[in-house]
Design an enzyme around this catalytic site. Structure first.
Site, PDB file in Angstrom:
ATOM      1  N   LYS A  13       0.832  -1.218   0.000  1.00 32.98           N
ATOM      2  CA  LYS A  13       0.000   0.000   0.000  1.00 32.98           C
ATOM      3  C   LYS A  13       0.865   1.266   0.000  1.00 32.98           C
ATOM      4  CE  LYS A  13      -2.359  -0.975   3.807  1.00 32.98           C
ATOM      5  NZ  LYS A  13      -1.933  -2.335   4.196  1.00 32.98           N
ATOM      6  N   ARG A  86      -9.781   0.331   8.881  1.00 35.07           N
ATOM      7  CA  ARG A  86      -9.279  -1.008   9.187  1.00 35.07           C
ATOM      8  C   ARG A  86     -10.375  -1.877   9.814  1.00 35.07           C
ATOM      9  NH1 ARG A  86      -3.685   0.030   8.673  1.00 35.07           N
ATOM     10  NH2 ARG A  86      -2.339  -1.267   9.869  1.00 35.07           N
ATOM     11  N   ARG A 125      11.640  -6.223   5.112  1.00 41.17           N
ATOM     12  CA  ARG A 125      11.288  -4.827   4.799  1.00 41.17           C
ATOM     13  C   ARG A 125      12.220  -3.833   5.498  1.00 41.17           C
ATOM     14  NH1 ARG A 125       5.241  -2.428   5.138  1.00 41.17           N
ATOM     15  NH2 ARG A 125       5.337  -2.918   7.367  1.00 41.17           N
ATOM     16  N   ARG A 158      10.970  -1.798  10.904  1.00 45.40           N
ATOM     17  CA  ARG A 158       9.895  -1.438  11.837  1.00 45.40           C
ATOM     18  C   ARG A 158       9.821  -2.466  12.960  1.00 45.40           C
ATOM     19  NH1 ARG A 158       4.688   0.093   8.277  1.00 45.40           N
ATOM     20  NH2 ARG A 158       3.755  -0.997  10.030  1.00 45.40           N
ATOM     21  N   ARG A 169      -0.738  -9.204  13.406  1.00 51.30           N
ATOM     22  CA  ARG A 169      -1.316  -8.190  12.513  1.00 51.30           C
ATOM     23  C   ARG A 169      -2.102  -8.842  11.384  1.00 51.30           C
ATOM     24  NH1 ARG A 169       3.814  -5.205  10.758  1.00 51.30           N
ATOM     25  NH2 ARG A 169       2.444  -3.867   9.543  1.00 51.30           N
TER      26      ARG A 169
HETATM   27  P1  AMP Z   1       0.518   0.409   9.057  1.00 50.82           P
HETATM   28  O1  AMP Z   1       1.720   1.276   8.855  1.00 50.82           O
HETATM   29  O2  AMP Z   1      -0.652   0.832   8.217  1.00 50.82           O
HETATM   30  O3  AMP Z   1       0.843  -1.064   8.933  1.00 50.82           O
HETATM   31  O4  AMP Z   1       0.037   0.623  10.581  1.00 50.82           O
HETATM   32  C1  AMP Z   1       0.907   0.349  11.662  1.00 50.82           C
HETATM   33  C2  AMP Z   1       0.100   0.245  12.940  1.00 50.82           C
HETATM   34  O5  AMP Z   1      -0.550   1.506  13.217  1.00 50.82           O
HETATM   35  C3  AMP Z   1      -1.007  -0.784  12.958  1.00 50.82           C
HETATM   36  O6  AMP Z   1      -0.527  -2.096  13.225  1.00 50.82           O
HETATM   37  C4  AMP Z   1      -1.880  -0.231  14.100  1.00 50.82           C
HETATM   38  O7  AMP Z   1      -1.284  -0.469  15.366  1.00 50.82           O
HETATM   39  C5  AMP Z   1      -1.821   1.271  13.840  1.00 50.82           C
HETATM   40  N1  AMP Z   1      -2.888   1.692  12.887  1.00 50.82           N
HETATM   41  C6  AMP Z   1      -2.714   2.158  11.613  1.00 50.82           C
HETATM   42  N2  AMP Z   1      -3.894   2.422  11.032  1.00 50.82           N
HETATM   43  C7  AMP Z   1      -4.841   2.104  11.942  1.00 50.82           C
HETATM   44  C8  AMP Z   1      -6.265   2.130  11.942  1.00 50.82           C
HETATM   45  N3  AMP Z   1      -6.961   2.536  10.866  1.00 50.82           N
HETATM   46  N4  AMP Z   1      -6.916   1.729  13.067  1.00 50.82           N
HETATM   47  C9  AMP Z   1      -6.245   1.329  14.155  1.00 50.82           C
HETATM   48  N5  AMP Z   1      -4.896   1.244  14.227  1.00 50.82           N
HETATM   49  C10 AMP Z   1      -4.190   1.640  13.134  1.00 50.82           C
END
Ligand code: AMP
Length: 214
Positions: A13, A86, A125, A158, A169
């Site tokens: 993404k 999400r 990554r 990360r 996740r």
């Molecule tokens: P990402 O970079 O999109 O993989 O997001 C990293 C982390 O941020 C996720 O594993 C959640 O802990 C938090 N996070 C990101 N977007 C959301 C969302 N829409 N709702 C809740 N937690 C989020």
């Protein structure tokens, strides 16, 4: 115009969002980046956010929604949402919020990648914290070890890409995403794209969707 990018963690993404924003006038709204920036700023909610993100768990809806509302504040702009919604609740909240400004979700691009490919991808990554370029030590390594080809900043892994956290996740994604996909499918705005190929090939599909008459 509002486009949502969906798909499991590691489906690409972030990379697709950068391609789109380089070629089209979209504002990239990544809730993951917003949460990480919030944690770095040591704000009031940052301690809770940090422990949730490190456990691979979702941040409570109110916290994420506060971040999103500030980021989607100009109805004359076009937005690319990455990592939001999400959950089904977040999808309904987003629709209601956009509706107040006369906007709607115009298209949802769902990038499909099998779990075994995700696990391999995330174990390699590497992200640039400065220009956000993403590399992969298995598939797309930087020319110089741990250094961004684009801006020479040091690349980071990360903390939530550790294998146990990735498994959490992914299972959260499967449990919570299917209802969102059904919700947007019923509104005829869902477009499925296979993400198990080169990022350029995926982008060619994404571009076709962007160019449709929404
Ligand atoms: P990402 O970079 O999109 O993989 O997001 C990293 C982390 O941020 C996720 O594993 C959640 O802990 C938090 N996070 C990101 N977007 C959301 C969302 N829409 N709702 C809740 N937690 C989020």
């Amino acid at each position: 115009m509002v486009i949502v990018l969906m798909g499991p963690p590691g489906c690409g993404k972030g990379t697709q969002a950068r391609f789109v924003c380089q070629g089209y006038p979209f504002v990239h709204v990544s809730t993951g980046d917003l949460v990480r920036a919030e944690i770095a700023s040591s704000s009031h909610d940052s301690i809770q956010m940090k422990s949730l993100i490190n456990a691979g768990k979702l941040i409570p809806n109110e916290m994420v929604f506060n971040l999103i509302m500030k980021s989607l504040s100009d109805p004359s702009r076009s937005y690319l949402c990455d990592g939001f919604p999400r959950t089904l609740d977040q999808a309904v909240m987003l629709d209601a919020f956009l509706n107040e400004s006369g906007l709607k979700v115009d298209a949802v691009v769902n990038i499909n990648v099998p779990d075994e490919v995700i696990l391999k991808r995330l174990s390699g990554r590497l992200s640039c914290g400065v220009c956000k370029t993403i590399f992969n030590s298995h598939f797309n390594p930087p020319v110089q070890k741990d250094t961004c080809d684009n801006c020479s900043a040091r690349l980071e892994r990360r903390s939530d890409d550790a294998p146990a956290v990735v498994t959490a996740r992914l299972s959260d994604y499967h449990m919570k995403s299917v209802p969102i996909l059904d919700y947007f499918r019923s509104k005829n705005v869902l477009f499925d794209v296979s993400g198990d190929r080169s990022s350029g090939d995926v982008f060619a599909e994404v571009e076709k969707i962007l160019k449709k008459d929404h």
